[in-house]
Design a protein around this motif. Structure first.
Motif, mmCIF file in Angstrom:
data_model
loop_
_atom_site.group_PDB
_atom_site.id
_atom_site.type_symbol
_atom_site.label_atom_id
_atom_site.label_comp_id
_atom_site.label_asym_id
_atom_site.label_seq_id
_atom_site.Cartn_x
_atom_site.Cartn_y
_atom_site.Cartn_z
ATOM 1 N N LEU A 1 20.930 -18.970 -40.472
ATOM 2 C CA LEU A 1 21.053 -20.941 -40.994
ATOM 3 C C LEU A 1 22.400 -21.193 -39.941
ATOM 4 C CD1 LEU A 1 19.221 -22.887 -41.672
ATOM 5 C CD2 LEU A 1 20.946 -23.082 -43.787
ATOM 6 N N SER A 2 21.859 -21.452 -38.753
ATOM 7 C CA SER A 2 21.980 -22.712 -38.050
ATOM 8 C C SER A 2 22.578 -23.990 -37.974
ATOM 9 C CB SER A 2 22.177 -21.692 -36.463
ATOM 10 O OG SER A 2 22.641 -20.918 -36.167
ATOM 11 N N THR A 3 23.463 -24.213 -37.848
ATOM 12 C CA THR A 3 23.469 -25.926 -39.041
ATOM 13 C C THR A 3 24.902 -26.595 -38.092
ATOM 14 O OG1 THR A 3 23.612 -27.699 -39.947
ATOM 15 C CG2 THR A 3 24.871 -25.331 -41.036
ATOM 16 N N ASP A 4 25.137 -27.088 -37.950
ATOM 17 C CA ASP A 4 26.504 -28.579 -37.250
ATOM 18 C C ASP A 4 27.829 -27.859 -38.405
ATOM 19 O OD1 ASP A 4 25.221 -29.458 -35.090
ATOM 20 O OD2 ASP A 4 24.463 -31.042 -36.251
ATOM 21 N N VAL A 5 27.015 -28.507 -39.656
ATOM 22 C CA VAL A 5 28.778 -28.676 -40.434
ATOM 23 C C VAL A 5 27.762 -27.696 -41.693
ATOM 24 C CG1 VAL A 5 30.014 -29.990 -42.147
ATOM 25 C CG2 VAL A 5 28.916 -30.819 -39.710
ATOM 26 N N ALA A 6 28.913 -26.815 -42.576
ATOM 27 C CA ALA A 6 28.388 -26.401 -43.625
ATOM 28 C C ALA A 6 28.705 -26.843 -44.695
ATOM 29 C CB ALA A 6 28.942 -24.585 -43.462
ATOM 30 N N ILE A 7 28.569 -27.568 -46.081
ATOM 31 C CA ILE A 7 29.231 -28.101 -47.265
ATOM 32 C C ILE A 7 29.247 -27.668 -47.995
ATOM 33 C CG2 ILE A 7 29.335 -29.803 -48.575
ATOM 34 C CD1 ILE A 7 28.168 -31.492 -46.417
ATOM 35 N N ILE A 8 30.493 -26.908 -48.677
ATOM 36 C CA ILE A 8 30.576 -25.672 -49.787
ATOM 37 C C ILE A 8 30.697 -26.935 -50.993
ATOM 38 C CG2 ILE A 8 31.665 -24.011 -50.576
ATOM 39 C CD1 ILE A 8 32.602 -23.244 -48.152
ATOM 40 N N GLY A 9 30.024 -27.200 -52.029
ATOM 41 C CA GLY A 9 30.233 -28.121 -53.637
ATOM 42 C C GLY A 9 28.903 -28.676 -53.049
ATOM 43 N N ALA A 10 27.827 -28.966 -54.089
ATOM 44 C CA ALA A 10 27.047 -29.937 -53.754
ATOM 45 C C ALA A 10 27.242 -31.068 -55.021
ATOM 46 C CB ALA A 10 25.828 -29.341 -53.701
ATOM 47 N N GLY A 11 28.545 -31.749 -55.412
ATOM 48 C CA GLY A 11 28.345 -32.014 -56.136
ATOM 49 C C GLY A 11 29.372 -33.418 -55.704
ATOM 50 N N PRO A 12 29.063 -34.619 -56.364
ATOM 51 C CA PRO A 12 29.287 -36.029 -55.475
ATOM 52 C C PRO A 12 29.581 -36.371 -54.016
ATOM 53 C CG PRO A 12 30.953 -36.121 -57.639
ATOM 54 C CD PRO A 12 29.584 -34.416 -57.954
ATOM 55 N N THR A 13 30.995 -35.130 -54.519
ATOM 56 C CA THR A 13 31.962 -35.471 -52.982
ATOM 57 C C THR A 13 30.427 -34.564 -51.661
ATOM 58 O OG1 THR A 13 33.970 -36.444 -53.924
ATOM 59 C CG2 THR A 13 33.585 -35.343 -51.607
ATOM 60 N N GLY A 14 30.362 -33.453 -52.069
ATOM 61 C CA GLY A 14 29.645 -33.299 -51.372
ATOM 62 C C GLY A 14 28.373 -34.096 -50.665
ATOM 63 N N LEU A 15 27.678 -33.942 -51.535
ATOM 64 C CA LEU A 15 26.555 -35.045 -51.238
ATOM 65 C C LEU A 15 27.095 -35.824 -50.777
ATOM 66 C CD1 LEU A 15 24.710 -35.176 -55.309
ATOM 67 C CD2 LEU A 15 24.042 -33.449 -53.214
ATOM 68 N N PHE A 16 27.926 -37.183 -51.119
ATOM 69 C CA PHE A 16 28.186 -38.297 -49.886
ATOM 70 C C PHE A 16 28.438 -38.070 -48.767
ATOM 71 C CE2 PHE A 16 30.722 -41.463 -48.767
ATOM 72 C CZ PHE A 16 29.420 -42.934 -48.364
ATOM 73 N N ALA A 17 29.424 -36.147 -48.652
ATOM 74 C CA ALA A 17 29.803 -35.895 -47.253
ATOM 75 C C ALA A 17 28.549 -35.701 -46.220
ATOM 76 C CB ALA A 17 30.301 -34.391 -47.588
ATOM 77 N N ALA A 18 27.395 -35.471 -46.827
ATOM 78 C CA ALA A 18 25.678 -34.653 -46.503
ATOM 79 C C ALA A 18 24.817 -36.504 -45.986
ATOM 80 C CB ALA A 18 24.665 -34.096 -47.963
ATOM 81 N N PHE A 19 25.685 -37.188 -47.002
ATOM 82 C CA PHE A 19 24.581 -38.400 -45.884
ATOM 83 C C PHE A 19 26.088 -38.733 -44.772
ATOM 84 C CE2 PHE A 19 26.264 -42.533 -46.266
ATOM 85 C CZ PHE A 19 24.240 -43.602 -45.640
ATOM 86 N N GLU A 20 27.459 -39.020 -45.237
ATOM 87 C CA GLU A 20 28.024 -39.064 -44.028
ATOM 88 C C GLU A 20 27.675 -38.615 -42.184
ATOM 89 O OE1 GLU A 20 30.519 -41.992 -43.218
ATOM 90 O OE2 GLU A 20 29.817 -42.671 -45.114
#
Length: 339
Positions: free
Chosen positions: A7-26
């Motif tokens: 799976l290719s992506t720009d950013v891999a975010i490890i952790g889907a807690g509140p901070t990880g979710l907001f990182a996905a928004f940013e």
């Protein structure tokens, strides 16, 4: 073994807690593709797993919001970006360099990313359990619990809450109108909590809604076949008493473990990852850490600070992913949500 599809992506975010979710928004606001990965089977991290019904009081614009409601709102916020989620997966390996990383999970997933954000909170977490004989039998029936997922489960019960920190005080206050009786046990008559929480505790004690049992510590459990009848407590001098109770909630903090992350080529300090405060970049270029897992001088372990770190990390990542595109920062009120 055959190679798994990547799976290719720009950013891999490890952790889907509140901070990880907001990182996905940013990331979405900067038109960066991302994927969320988490070892838990659902998003939300500790907010969803440990205290979905616990009010949080320091989220801007929300005088009070329960952990579960906060996660639901963050999930709605990233909905326009259709962020892929790989849940129930533990990231086992990280290879590569700034602009070209490969991550592998325990389920065989392979993710290619140009940058990585570690928003792993406390990492793998579990409660610090009191050393009491027969504890496991009472844990199995729910008479001893370390998390409160539904306040209604404690309606009409007699509860012993043990601990002297924020969690013990917050849950004593949150459950005082549900329970028949609440005993708050601590080894000394000094508690480590927010001043407003301590004020409310004093009011509840004066009103008879909470009884402080100090200076005592947990000493034993009384009951049969997993049914709890009483909790024995003792002073340092050996004086004991038994509190008639149906439930015990020990809040002695969490034991944390960074897991495989600790084996990556990253500097770490006691299960936290030092970062550059202005960008949240770690010692490994192209890898960023935000939220409770990140540390730097003046760091506050608050969700709202994690939100700020998410924004800083996303902006620092933009030139990695889009080196030929200048980032002209605009307020969301003027640019809206990218289509």
């Amino acid at each position: 073994m055959t190679d798994a599809p990547t799976l290719s992506t720009d950013v891999a975010i490890i952790g889907a807690g509140p901070t990880g979710l907001f990182a996905a928004f940013e990331c979405g606001m900067l038109k960066l593709d991302c994927v969320l990965l988490d070892a838990l089977d659902s998003i939300g991290g500790q907010c969803a797993a440990l205290y979905p019904e616990k009010p949080i009081y320091d989220i801007p614009a929300h005088p009070a919001i329960e952990g579960g409601a906060l996660i639901e709102a963050l999930d709605r916020q990233i909905a326009p970006f259709a962020v892929p989620r790989l849940l129930g997966r533990r990231v086992e390996g990280l290879e590569g360099h700034r602009g070209a990383f490969t991550l592998r999970t325990d389920k065989g997933d392979v993710i290619s990313a140009r940058a990585v954000i570690i928003a792993a909170g406390a990492g793998a977490f579990g409660p610090n359990r009191p050393p009491l004989a027969g504890l496991e039998g009472f844990e199995a029936t729910g008479a001893v619990q370390y998390y409160v997922r539904r306040r209604a489960d404690f309606t009409g019960t007699r509860i012993v809450i043990a601990g002297g920190g924020d969690s013990a005080i917050d849950w004593a206050l949150a459950l005082k109108d549900e329970a028949e009786k609440i005993f708050l046990v601590h080894r000394r008559d000094r508690f480590r909590a927010a001043p407003e929480s301590l004020r409310q505790l004093d009011e509840a004690v004066a009103a008879g809604r909470i009884e402080k049992i100090v200076p005592y510590q947990l000493h034993g459990l009384h009951g049969t076949n997993g049914t709890l009848h009483g909790v024995e407590v003792a002073t340092l001098d050996g004086d004991t008493r038994v509190l008639e109770a149906d439930r015990l909630l020990p809040f002695f903090g969490l034991s944390t473990d960074l897991g495989p992350i600790a084996q990556w080529d990253l500097d770490s300090i006691r299960s936290t990852i030092p970062v550059v405060p202005s960008s949240c970049e770690t010692s490994l270029p192209g890898v960023f850490a935000i939220g409770d897992v990140a540390t730097y001088p003046g760091k506050l372990k608050l969700i709202l600070q994690g939100f700020s770190e998410a924004a800083m990390a996303a902006h620092a990542i933009h030139p990695i992913v889009r080196p030929d595109t200048a980032l002209h920062f605009e307020y969301s009120t003027s640019k809206g949500v990218p289509g």
